[in-house]
Write a protein that holds these residues in place. Structure first.
Motif, PDB file in Angstrom:
ATOM      1  N   GLU A  13       0.853  -1.199   0.000  1.00 40.49           N
ATOM      2  CA  GLU A  13       0.000   0.000   0.000  1.00 40.49           C
ATOM      3  C   GLU A  13       0.883   1.241   0.000  1.00 40.49           C
ATOM      4  N   PRO A  14       0.414   2.284  -0.645  1.00 39.11           N
ATOM      5  CA  PRO A  14       1.231   3.492  -0.616  1.00 39.11           C
ATOM      6  C   PRO A  14       1.205   4.110   0.789  1.00 39.11           C
ATOM      7  N   HIS A  15       2.314   4.743   1.196  1.00 40.10           N
ATOM      8  CA  HIS A  15       2.488   5.314   2.536  1.00 40.10           C
ATOM      9  C   HIS A  15       1.969   6.744   2.552  1.00 40.10           C
ATOM     10  N   ASN A  16       1.279   7.090   3.651  1.00 41.23           N
ATOM     11  CA  ASN A  16       0.753   8.441   3.820  1.00 41.23           C
ATOM     12  C   ASN A  16       1.920   9.340   4.244  1.00 41.23           C
ATOM     13  N   PRO A  17       2.195  10.451   3.500  1.00 38.94           N
ATOM     14  CA  PRO A  17       3.359  11.277   3.831  1.00 38.94           C
ATOM     15  C   PRO A  17       3.184  12.098   5.106  1.00 38.94           C
ATOM     16  N   ILE A  18       1.973  12.230   5.588  1.00 38.93           N
ATOM     17  CA  ILE A  18       1.758  13.008   6.804  1.00 38.93           C
ATOM     18  C   ILE A  18       2.135  12.198   8.030  1.00 38.93           C
ATOM     19  N   ILE A  19       1.926  10.953   8.048  1.00 32.41           N
ATOM     20  CA  ILE A  19       2.266  10.093   9.188  1.00 32.41           C
ATOM     21  C   ILE A  19       3.637   9.496   8.910  1.00 32.41           C
ATOM     22  N   PRO A  20       4.611   9.790   9.830  1.00 30.25           N
ATOM     23  CA  PRO A  20       5.952   9.278   9.583  1.00 30.25           C
ATOM     24  C   PRO A  20       6.036   7.771   9.858  1.00 30.25           C
ATOM     25  N   LEU A  21       7.060   7.172   9.295  1.00 32.46           N
ATOM     26  CA  LEU A  21       7.311   5.753   9.510  1.00 32.46           C
ATOM     27  C   LEU A  21       7.896   5.552  10.901  1.00 32.46           C
ATOM     28  N   TRP A  22       7.697   4.381  11.448  1.00 34.22           N
ATOM     29  CA  TRP A  22       8.170   4.127  12.811  1.00 34.22           C
ATOM     30  C   TRP A  22       9.679   4.139  12.880  1.00 34.22           C
ATOM     31  N   GLN A  23      10.364   3.747  11.803  1.00 33.60           N
ATOM     32  CA  GLN A  23      11.823   3.769  11.789  1.00 33.60           C
ATOM     33  C   GLN A  23      12.328   5.213  11.882  1.00 33.60           C
ATOM     34  N   GLU A  24      11.640   6.113  11.194  1.00 34.73           N
ATOM     35  CA  GLU A  24      12.043   7.526  11.241  1.00 34.73           C
ATOM     36  C   GLU A  24      11.820   8.097  12.642  1.00 34.73           C
ATOM     37  N   ILE A  25      10.714   7.643  13.288  1.00 34.04           N
ATOM     38  CA  ILE A  25      10.446   8.116  14.639  1.00 34.04           C
ATOM     39  C   ILE A  25      11.537   7.638  15.585  1.00 34.04           C
ATOM     40  N   VAL A  26      11.967   6.423  15.456  1.00 36.35           N
ATOM     41  CA  VAL A  26      13.015   5.872  16.325  1.00 36.35           C
ATOM     42  C   VAL A  26      14.330   6.603  16.073  1.00 36.35           C
ATOM     43  N   VAL A  27      14.716   6.749  14.813  1.00 37.34           N
ATOM     44  CA  VAL A  27      15.977   7.421  14.487  1.00 37.34           C
ATOM     45  C   VAL A  27      15.910   8.872  14.957  1.00 37.34           C
ATOM     46  N   GLY A  28      14.796   9.545  14.725  1.00 34.51           N
ATOM     47  CA  GLY A  28      14.630  10.936  15.153  1.00 34.51           C
ATOM     48  C   GLY A  28      14.676  11.070  16.672  1.00 34.51           C
ATOM     49  N   SER A  29      14.047  10.062  17.367  1.00 35.47           N
ATOM     50  CA  SER A  29      14.057  10.095  18.834  1.00 35.47           C
ATOM     51  C   SER A  29      15.452   9.878  19.374  1.00 35.47           C
ATOM     52  N   VAL A  30      16.192   8.940  18.786  1.00 35.43           N
ATOM     53  CA  VAL A  30      17.565   8.682  19.230  1.00 35.43           C
ATOM     54  C   VAL A  30      18.429   9.913  18.961  1.00 35.43           C
ATOM     55  N   ALA A  31      18.289  10.499  17.792  1.00 34.49           N
ATOM     56  CA  ALA A  31      19.085  11.695  17.466  1.00 34.49           C
ATOM     57  C   ALA A  31      18.712  12.840  18.411  1.00 34.49           C
ATOM     58  N   PHE A  32      17.404  12.968  18.711  1.00 28.61           N
ATOM     59  CA  PHE A  32      16.967  14.021  19.647  1.00 28.61           C
ATOM     60  C   PHE A  32      17.529  13.769  21.051  1.00 28.61           C
ATOM     61  N   ALA A  33      17.536  12.477  21.470  1.00 35.77           N
ATOM     62  CA  ALA A  33      18.069  12.133  22.789  1.00 35.77           C
ATOM     63  C   ALA A  33      19.558  12.421  22.849  1.00 35.77           C
ATOM     64  N   VAL A  34      20.284  12.070  21.793  1.00 39.55           N
ATOM     65  CA  VAL A  34      21.732  12.339  21.751  1.00 39.55           C
ATOM     66  C   VAL A  34      21.963  13.852  21.786  1.00 39.55           C
ATOM     67  N   LEU A  35      21.179  14.585  20.988  1.00 45.32           N
ATOM     68  CA  LEU A  35      21.311  16.045  20.973  1.00 45.32           C
ATOM     69  C   LEU A  35      21.015  16.629  22.358  1.00 45.32           C
ATOM     70  N   CYS A  36      19.945  16.152  23.001  1.00 48.53           N
ATOM     71  CA  CYS A  36      19.604  16.633  24.350  1.00 48.53           C
ATOM     72  C   CYS A  36      20.705  16.289  25.335  1.00 48.53           C
ATOM     73  N   PHE A  37      21.255  15.069  25.246  1.00 45.92           N
ATOM     74  CA  PHE A  37      22.340  14.670  26.138  1.00 45.92           C
ATOM     75  C   PHE A  37      23.541  15.593  25.972  1.00 45.92           C
ATOM     76  N   VAL A  38      23.925  15.841  24.717  1.00 46.70           N
ATOM     77  CA  VAL A  38      25.087  16.709  24.454  1.00 46.70           C
ATOM     78  C   VAL A  38      24.807  18.119  24.977  1.00 46.70           C
ATOM     79  N   LEU A  39      23.603  18.615  24.723  1.00 44.43           N
ATOM     80  CA  LEU A  39      23.265  19.953  25.202  1.00 44.43           C
ATOM     81  C   LEU A  39      23.291  20.021  26.735  1.00 44.43           C
ATOM     82  N   ILE A  40      22.664  19.041  27.392  1.00 41.97           N
ATOM     83  CA  ILE A  40      22.592  19.044  28.853  1.00 41.97           C
ATOM     84  C   ILE A  40      23.967  18.807  29.462  1.00 41.97           C
ATOM     85  N   LYS A  41      24.750  17.922  28.883  1.00 36.10           N
ATOM     86  CA  LYS A  41      26.037  17.559  29.471  1.00 36.10           C
ATOM     87  C   LYS A  41      27.113  18.606  29.205  1.00 36.10           C
ATOM     88  N   PHE A  42      27.142  19.201  28.033  1.00 33.28           N
ATOM     89  CA  PHE A  42      28.266  20.068  27.672  1.00 33.28           C
ATOM     90  C   PHE A  42      27.878  21.532  27.449  1.00 33.28           C
TER      91      PHE A  42
END
Length: 181
Positions: A13-42
Motif C-alpha cells: 500500500e502506498p504510505h501516507n506522507p503526513i504520518i511518519p514511519l516508525w523507523q524515522e520516529i526511532v531514528v529521530g528520537s535517538v538523534a533528539f536524545a543524543v542532541l539533548c544529552f550533548v546539550l545538557i552535558k556540555f
C-alpha cells in the motif's frame, strides 16, 4: 516519490506522507536524545558558567560602582566640611585682621593726639617763655623811656634808681590791670 513507485511496484500500500514511519520516529528520537544529552552535558553547563560569570561581573561592577559612589559622596562631604571650616577660618582671620587694624589705627591716633598735645604744650611753653622775655625787655625799655620822658617833663633828672624802678613797676602794673579788664 520514489518510495511511492517502489511501494507500488512491490504491491504494498502506498504510505501516507503526513504520518511518519516508525523507523524515522526511532531514528529521530535517538538523534533528539543524543542532541539533548550533548546539550545538557556540555553546552548548558558552559552557558550557565558564562551567564553566572556575566551576572557576577555585572553585580560586582554594580557593587564596585556603589562603593565608588559611596566613597565619592563621603569625599564630597569631607570636602564640603573642609571648605566650610576654611571659610569659617578665613572669616575669623579677616575679623581678627580688622580688629587688629582698628586697634593699630586707634593706637596711631592716640599717639598722634599725644604728640600733637605735646607739640602744642611745648609751643605754648615756648610762647609763654618768649612772652615773658618780651615783657621783661619791654618793661625795662618802657621804664627807661618813661623815666627819660618824665625827667624831660619835670625838668630834672630822676637819677634815683630805686625810685625809678618803683615808679616803672607801678606804671606797668596799672597797664596790666587795665589790659585785663
Amino acid at each position: 516519490m520514489i518510495d511511492l513507485y517502489l511501494a507500488a511496484a512491490e504491491g504494498a500500500e502506498p504510505h501516507n506522507p503526513i504520518i511518519p514511519l516508525w523507523q524515522e520516529i526511532v531514528v529521530g528520537s535517538v538523534a533528539f536524545a543524543v542532541l539533548c544529552f550533548v546539550l545538557i552535558k556540555f553546552v548548558f553547563p558552559q552557558m550557565e558558567k558564562t551567564f553566572q560569570a556575566r551576572v557576577d561581573a555585572i553585580e560586582g561592577g554594580l557593587k564596585r560602582a556603589e562603593t565608588a559612589q559611596a566613597e565619592a559622596n563621603q569625599l564630597l562631604e569631607q570636602y564640603k566640611t573642609q571648605l566650610a571650616e576654611a571659610r569659617t577660618e578665613a572669616a575669623r582671620i579677616r575679623d581678627e585682621a580688622r580688629a587688629d587694624a582698628e586697634g593699630i589705627r586707634q593706637d596711631v591716633l592716640a599717639k598722634a593726639r599725644e604728640e600733637s598735645d605735646r607739640i602744642i604744650a611745648a609751643g605754648n611753653e615756648q610762647l609763654a617763655a618768649q612772652r615773658e622775655s618780651i615783657v621783661r625787655e619791654l618793661r625795662s625799655e618802657v621804664g627807661t623811656l618813661a623815666v627819660d620822658l618824665a625827667g624831660k617833663i619835670v625838668g630834672e633828672a630822676l637819677a634815683d634808681e630805686a625810685r625809678t624802678r618803683g615808679t616803672v613797676e607801678r606804671f606797668i602794673n596799672d597797664l596790666d590791670s587795665a589790659g585785663r579788664r
